[in-house]
Design an enzyme around this catalytic site. Structure first.
Site, PDB file in Angstrom:
ATOM      1  N   GLU A  26     -17.475  53.426 -40.210  1.00 35.55           N
ATOM      2  CA  GLU A  26     -16.256  53.353 -41.027  1.00 35.55           C
ATOM      3  C   GLU A  26     -15.004  53.327 -40.164  1.00 35.55           C
ATOM      4  O   GLU A  26     -14.776  54.205 -39.331  1.00 35.55           O
ATOM      5  CB  GLU A  26     -16.180  54.517 -42.014  1.00 35.55           C
ATOM      6  CG  GLU A  26     -14.955  54.361 -42.932  1.00 35.55           C
ATOM      7  CD  GLU A  26     -14.953  55.293 -44.126  1.00 35.55           C
ATOM      8  OE1 GLU A  26     -15.710  56.287 -44.125  1.00 35.55           O
ATOM      9  OE2 GLU A  26     -14.171  55.010 -45.059  1.00 35.55           O
TER      10      GLU A  26
ATOM     11  N   GLU B 207     -13.746  55.387 -53.833  1.00 39.85           N
ATOM     12  CA  GLU B 207     -13.542  56.702 -53.235  1.00 39.85           C
ATOM     13  C   GLU B 207     -12.157  57.197 -53.641  1.00 39.85           C
ATOM     14  O   GLU B 207     -11.170  56.470 -53.485  1.00 39.85           O
ATOM     15  CB  GLU B 207     -13.626  56.533 -51.715  1.00 39.85           C
ATOM     16  CG  GLU B 207     -13.677  57.794 -50.935  1.00 39.85           C
ATOM     17  CD  GLU B 207     -13.903  57.496 -49.446  1.00 39.85           C
ATOM     18  OE1 GLU B 207     -14.733  58.173 -48.851  1.00 39.85           O
ATOM     19  OE2 GLU B 207     -13.239  56.612 -48.895  1.00 39.85           O
TER      20      GLU B 207
HETATM   21 MN    MN Z   1     -13.672  55.753 -46.912  1.00 40.14          MN
END
Ligand code: MN
Length: 299
Positions: free
Chosen positions: A147, A241
């Site tokens: 990420e 998210e």
């Molecule tokens: Mn994230």
């Protein structure tokens, strides 16, 4: 087709039996295909029981985590790197037992604010650990998502281009770039271009808003992002998210800086996110199909 997911922190802070039951049931009821379970401490996820709940609800799961100062594989310190490799392997064993398809997040360094830039030796050491861990993940059919996060959460991968370069160093087919709309909005000069440039290296995607609240209520160009995802032929998970002080506890509150409520009703937030994502994907697919149709007609 992209599987659409929801981060468990929309419903719960931890993973007690009650929290797991609630988060899995609500995610499935709302209509998502998968739940992303935070795995900062994978030992607490009770894989057998959790998997039973997932199967009963008819959804899949992915895991996300960040390493910490004691497990930082980019530190160059052999003891910390060993601890980090052990932690990643333990997480992967839990992921396998859960039937998770992806393990993603800040797997390549600590999840923290650094006070120094990374060293080339540290990045290379991290990639070396990752290539060993990738072999174990591949044996279990798991893709690893690196990420790309903003500068306050890691010093190693802050742009998509850095993540592509890191994946080249690791050189394993199941190690992919994980992009996040919120982080790209901070660090990328052009998030749409960043998705296009990542191309087939993209393996996981987080949607979210500039303030991490209701999607579409901030300053992110979602139409552009979704068009780029569709144009790139991206068919991996798209997970929403969002964090609010209403739900999230420590240590995430502190690391992510969640100081205020961006929402209070997680169910309304999640329903809206799913509808918004469907609408954006549909619009992007129509745009891309029609523009390629025009090209064919002109030819
Ligand atoms: Mn994230």
């Amino acid at each position: 087709m992209n599987k659409l997911g929801l981060h468990a922190n929309v419903w719960v802070a931890g993973w007690s039996e009650d929290e797991a039951a609630l988060a899995i049931a609500k995610t499935a009821e709302t209509g998502f295909d998968l739940i992303e379970i935070p795995a900062l401490d994978a030992g607490r996820l009770r894989p057998a029981e959790t998997r039973k709940r997932l199967d009963a609800a008819g959804i899949g799961c992915t895991l996300s985590l960040g390493l910490d100062a004691g497990t930082d594989i980019s530190s160059g310190d052999p003891a910390l790197m060993k601890a980090g490799e052990d932690k990643l392997r333990t997480t992967l064993s839990v992921a396998r037992d859960l039937g998770a398809t992806h393990v993603c997040g800040i797997l390549y360094s600590a999840f923290q604010k650094y006070f120094e830039p990374p060293t080339q030796a540290g990045i290379e050491a991290s990639a070396e650990v990752m290539s060993r861990v990738a072999g174990y993940a591949a044996e279990n059919g798991i893709t690893l998502g690196m990420e790309v996060v903003n500068r306050y959460e890691s010093n190693v991968l802050n742009t998509a281009a850095q993540a592509v370069a890191y994946c080249r160093m690791v050189d394993a087919p199941n190690v992919k770039v994980h992009l996040d709309a919120y982080h790209m909005h901070i660090e990328e000069p052009n998030p749409v271009e960043a998705i296009r440039a990542t191309g087939a290296d993209l393996g996981y995607f987080h949607t979210g808003e500039s303030h991490r609240g209701y999607i579409g209520s901030g300053s992110i160009d979602h139409a552009g992002l979704f068009r780029a995802l569709v144009e790139s032929g991206y068919d991996g998970p798209i997970t929403y998210e969002s964090f609010s002080s209403e739900v999230v506890g420590q240590p995430l509150t502190g690391i992510l800086g969640i100081w205020r409520n961006t929402w209070t009703d997680g169910e309304d937030l999640a329903r809206h996110a799913l509808g918004f994502t469907h609408a954006q994907l549909k619009a992007a697919r129509e745009t891309v199909q029609r523009s390629s149709g025009f090209t064919e007609m002109e030819v």
